[in-house]
Design a protein around this motif. Structure first.
Motif, mmCIF file in Angstrom:
data_model
loop_
_atom_site.group_PDB
_atom_site.id
_atom_site.type_symbol
_atom_site.label_atom_id
_atom_site.label_comp_id
_atom_site.label_asym_id
_atom_site.label_seq_id
_atom_site.Cartn_x
_atom_site.Cartn_y
_atom_site.Cartn_z
ATOM 1 N N PRO A 10 0.800 -1.228 0.000
ATOM 2 C CA PRO A 10 0.000 0.000 0.000
ATOM 3 C C PRO A 10 0.836 1.282 0.000
ATOM 4 O O PRO A 10 0.372 2.325 -0.447
ATOM 5 C CB PRO A 10 -0.814 -0.102 1.291
ATOM 6 C CG PRO A 10 -0.807 -1.536 1.658
ATOM 7 C CD PRO A 10 0.461 -2.118 1.111
ATOM 8 N N GLY A 14 3.551 5.740 -3.055
ATOM 9 C CA GLY A 14 4.012 6.994 -2.451
ATOM 10 C C GLY A 14 5.520 7.055 -2.283
ATOM 11 O O GLY A 14 6.127 8.118 -2.426
ATOM 12 N N TYR A 21 5.165 14.094 -7.058
ATOM 13 C CA TYR A 21 3.717 14.048 -7.327
ATOM 14 C C TYR A 21 3.157 15.403 -7.749
ATOM 15 O O TYR A 21 2.428 15.510 -8.741
ATOM 16 C CB TYR A 21 2.963 13.521 -6.098
ATOM 17 C CG TYR A 21 1.502 13.274 -6.374
ATOM 18 C CD1 TYR A 21 1.072 12.069 -6.910
ATOM 19 C CD2 TYR A 21 0.539 14.252 -6.131
ATOM 20 C CE1 TYR A 21 -0.271 11.836 -7.196
ATOM 21 C CE2 TYR A 21 -0.801 14.029 -6.414
ATOM 22 C CZ TYR A 21 -1.190 12.812 -6.941
ATOM 23 O OH TYR A 21 -2.518 12.593 -7.231
ATOM 24 N N GLU A 47 -11.358 11.879 3.082
ATOM 25 C CA GLU A 47 -10.770 11.485 1.799
ATOM 26 C C GLU A 47 -9.914 10.240 1.988
ATOM 27 O O GLU A 47 -8.997 10.210 2.816
ATOM 28 C CB GLU A 47 -9.906 12.609 1.191
ATOM 29 C CG GLU A 47 -9.267 12.134 -0.120
ATOM 30 C CD GLU A 47 -8.625 13.215 -0.975
ATOM 31 O OE1 GLU A 47 -8.681 14.406 -0.616
ATOM 32 O OE2 GLU A 47 -8.055 12.830 -2.025
ATOM 33 N N GLY A 49 -6.983 8.030 0.757
ATOM 34 C CA GLY A 49 -5.791 8.281 -0.068
ATOM 35 C C GLY A 49 -5.626 9.766 -0.310
ATOM 36 O O GLY A 49 -5.591 10.236 -1.438
ATOM 37 N N GLY A 51 -3.127 11.740 0.033
ATOM 38 C CA GLY A 51 -1.910 12.103 -0.690
ATOM 39 C C GLY A 51 -1.312 13.410 -0.221
ATOM 40 O O GLY A 51 -1.173 13.679 0.984
ATOM 41 N N ASP A 70 -4.114 7.929 4.628
ATOM 42 C CA ASP A 70 -3.216 7.522 3.551
ATOM 43 C C ASP A 70 -2.239 6.502 4.115
ATOM 44 O O ASP A 70 -1.885 6.550 5.289
ATOM 45 C CB ASP A 70 -2.458 8.728 2.986
ATOM 46 C CG ASP A 70 -1.985 8.489 1.559
ATOM 47 O OD1 ASP A 70 -2.596 9.057 0.630
ATOM 48 O OD2 ASP A 70 -1.020 7.708 1.353
ATOM 49 N N ALA A 71 -1.780 5.597 3.232
ATOM 50 C CA ALA A 71 -0.820 4.577 3.658
ATOM 51 C C ALA A 71 0.616 5.072 3.571
ATOM 52 O O ALA A 71 1.526 4.392 4.043
ATOM 53 C CB ALA A 71 -0.989 3.327 2.786
ATOM 54 N N MET A 75 3.943 10.991 1.353
ATOM 55 C CA MET A 75 2.900 11.768 0.663
ATOM 56 C C MET A 75 2.259 12.744 1.664
ATOM 57 O O MET A 75 2.076 13.934 1.372
ATOM 58 C CB MET A 75 1.810 10.844 0.081
ATOM 59 C CG MET A 75 2.247 9.992 -1.087
ATOM 60 S SD MET A 75 2.576 10.921 -2.619
ATOM 61 C CE MET A 75 0.943 11.101 -3.309
ATOM 62 N N ARG A 93 -2.944 4.979 7.622
ATOM 63 C CA ARG A 93 -3.524 3.638 7.704
ATOM 64 C C ARG A 93 -4.073 3.228 6.351
ATOM 65 O O ARG A 93 -4.189 4.047 5.436
ATOM 66 C CB ARG A 93 -4.608 3.557 8.781
ATOM 67 C CG ARG A 93 -5.766 4.507 8.558
ATOM 68 C CD ARG A 93 -6.677 4.543 9.754
ATOM 69 N NE ARG A 93 -7.611 3.425 9.782
ATOM 70 C CZ ARG A 93 -8.487 3.214 10.757
ATOM 71 N NH1 ARG A 93 -8.518 4.027 11.809
ATOM 72 N NH2 ARG A 93 -9.322 2.203 10.723
ATOM 73 N N ALA A 111 -9.194 10.082 -8.361
ATOM 74 C CA ALA A 111 -7.953 9.763 -9.079
ATOM 75 C C ALA A 111 -7.663 8.251 -9.076
ATOM 76 O O ALA A 111 -6.515 7.837 -8.914
ATOM 77 C CB ALA A 111 -6.774 10.553 -8.483
ATOM 78 N N THR A 113 -8.001 6.053 -6.997
ATOM 79 C CA THR A 113 -7.342 5.548 -5.795
ATOM 80 C C THR A 113 -8.060 4.338 -5.203
ATOM 81 O O THR A 113 -7.434 3.495 -4.558
ATOM 82 C CB THR A 113 -7.215 6.699 -4.765
ATOM 83 O OG1 THR A 113 -6.420 7.732 -5.368
ATOM 84 C CG2 THR A 113 -6.581 6.268 -3.478
HETATM 85 C C1 LIG Z 1 -3.087 8.723 -7.052
HETATM 86 S S1 LIG Z 1 -2.706 9.249 -5.413
HETATM 87 C C2 LIG Z 1 -4.066 10.356 -5.138
HETATM 88 C C3 LIG Z 1 -3.798 11.380 -4.080
HETATM 89 C C4 LIG Z 1 -4.908 12.426 -3.908
HETATM 90 N N1 LIG Z 1 -6.175 11.787 -3.591
HETATM 91 C C5 LIG Z 1 -5.047 13.253 -5.176
HETATM 92 O O1 LIG Z 1 -6.082 13.151 -5.842
HETATM 93 O O2 LIG Z 1 -4.117 13.975 -5.523
HETATM 94 C C6 LIG Z 1 -3.183 7.812 -4.472
HETATM 95 C C7 LIG Z 1 -2.934 7.944 -2.967
HETATM 96 O O3 LIG Z 1 -3.495 6.788 -2.315
HETATM 97 C C8 LIG Z 1 -2.572 6.294 -1.358
HETATM 98 N N2 LIG Z 1 -2.842 4.855 -1.185
HETATM 99 C C9 LIG Z 1 -2.597 3.863 -2.064
HETATM 100 N N3 LIG Z 1 -3.014 2.695 -1.568
HETATM 101 C C10 LIG Z 1 -3.540 2.963 -0.339
HETATM 102 C C11 LIG Z 1 -4.161 2.167 0.661
HETATM 103 N N4 LIG Z 1 -4.322 0.850 0.495
HETATM 104 N N5 LIG Z 1 -4.603 2.772 1.785
HETATM 105 C C12 LIG Z 1 -4.456 4.108 1.961
HETATM 106 N N6 LIG Z 1 -3.876 4.916 1.041
HETATM 107 C C13 LIG Z 1 -3.429 4.338 -0.090
HETATM 108 C C14 LIG Z 1 -1.205 6.617 -1.944
HETATM 109 O O4 LIG Z 1 -0.200 6.654 -0.942
HETATM 110 C C15 LIG Z 1 -1.463 7.981 -2.593
HETATM 111 O O5 LIG Z 1 -1.232 9.033 -1.685
#
Ligand SMILES: C[S@@+](CC[C@H](N)C(=O)[O-])C[C@H]1O[C@@H](n2cnc3c(N)ncnc32)[C@H](O)[C@@H]1O
Length: 250
Positions: A10, A14, A21, A47, A49, A51, A70-71, A75, A93, A111, A113
């Motif tokens: 996960p 990031g 990013y 929200e 993820g 980021g 966010d994981a 980020m 988390r 996005a 996500t």
């Molecule tokens: C494409 S980015 C989008 C960030 C933000 N939402 C944006 O639109 O700019 C995806 C985000 O999801 C997070 N992410 C990916 N897998 C995840 C998970 N299983 N749990 C929590 N966050 C996660 C990544 O670390 C990253 O910050």
């Protein structure tokens, strides 16, 4: 940094992209913030993820009480360093389990996500988890691409992104039709540099998402083809809103 694909977790996305990013995905469509503010009202909203706060910070600037998770610590560090970013409460988390959070007026994930959850079971459970933290008339809003497997030739795709005198960028991807997963990487090459931005995802069709929502006691109330409420055509992206089904409608 090198990652074997079976080590993809996960926080891997990031780890690779946090430092780049914001230059790769600058800004946000104002109508996205308009729609989220309309649906979320004063909040609180969550929200998944969050980021670097690309969406959360302008939404909070509208007076909406925004929370995030966010994981990826790098980020979130980027978001915390921005004006207003430090005021948004964020949990580090995994988005598949929202236990102990809420209730929220709206949960949103943009996005693509949601597709970072890499199998169908996890996505089904995530819908249940979202339903459990929503207010009774709250909303779950998702922006994601509409899958199109015609993009792949023999389950692969290579695309030239840009060619300059000192830099070439390509996208490479492999699709596994057995579980609807895609392993992809954006590769950037130059005389003194080679960078890679790997991403793994498991896509779902909108109809499949609707079924997951049903299993979680929610139903679709709106599906647009974009944040300007464009009609949904079945190609490109979709912006979908599900709400809990009231006791009387079950
Ligand atoms: C494409 S980015 C989008 C960030 C933000 N939402 C944006 O639109 O700019 C995806 C985000 O999801 C997070 N992410 C990916 N897998 C995840 C998970 N299983 N749990 C929590 N966050 C996660 C990544 O670390 C990253 O910050």
């Amino acid at each position: 940094m090198v990652v074997a694909m079976d080590e993809y977790g996960p926080d891997t996305y990031g780890e690779f992209i946090a430092a780049h990013y914001d230059e790769r995905y600058p800004g946000v469509q104002p109508s996205m913030i308009d729609r989220l503010a309309e649906i979320g009202g004063a909040g609180p909203v969550l929200e998944l993820g969050i980021g670097t706060g690309r969406v959360a910070i302008p939404l909070a600037d509208r007076g909406v009480e925004v929370h995030g998770l966010d994981a990826s610590p790098p980020m979130v560090e980027k978001m915390k360093a921005k004006p207003g970013g430090g005021d948004i409460p964020v949990a580090i988390r995994n988005m598949e389990d929202l236990g102990g959070l809420g209730p929220f007026r709206m949960v949103y994930v943009v996005a693509n996500t949601f597709f970072a959850m890499l199998d169908q079971d996890t996505q089904v459970r995530a819908f249940g988890s979202v339903a459990s933290v929503l207010e009774p008339d709250g909303s779950f809003v998702m922006e994601a691409f509409v899958p199109d497997v015609s993009r792949f030739d023999r389950n692969q795709r290579v695309e030239v992104v840009s060619i300059d005198t000192d830099e070439v960028a390509i996208d490479v991807a492999m699709y596994d039709p057995r579980d609807q997963t895609v392993m992809a990487s954006n590769m950037v090459f130059g005389p003194d540099k080679q960078r890679q931005f790997p991403v793994k995802l498991r896509f779902s069709y909108p109809s499949e998402l609707d079924l997951m929502a049903r299993l979680a006691g929610m139903s679709l109330v709106e599906r647009w083809g974009g944040w300007d409420r464009e009609p949904y055509t079945g190609v490109g992206i979709h912006v979908s809103t599900w709400r809990p089904i009231g006791e009387e409608s079950r």
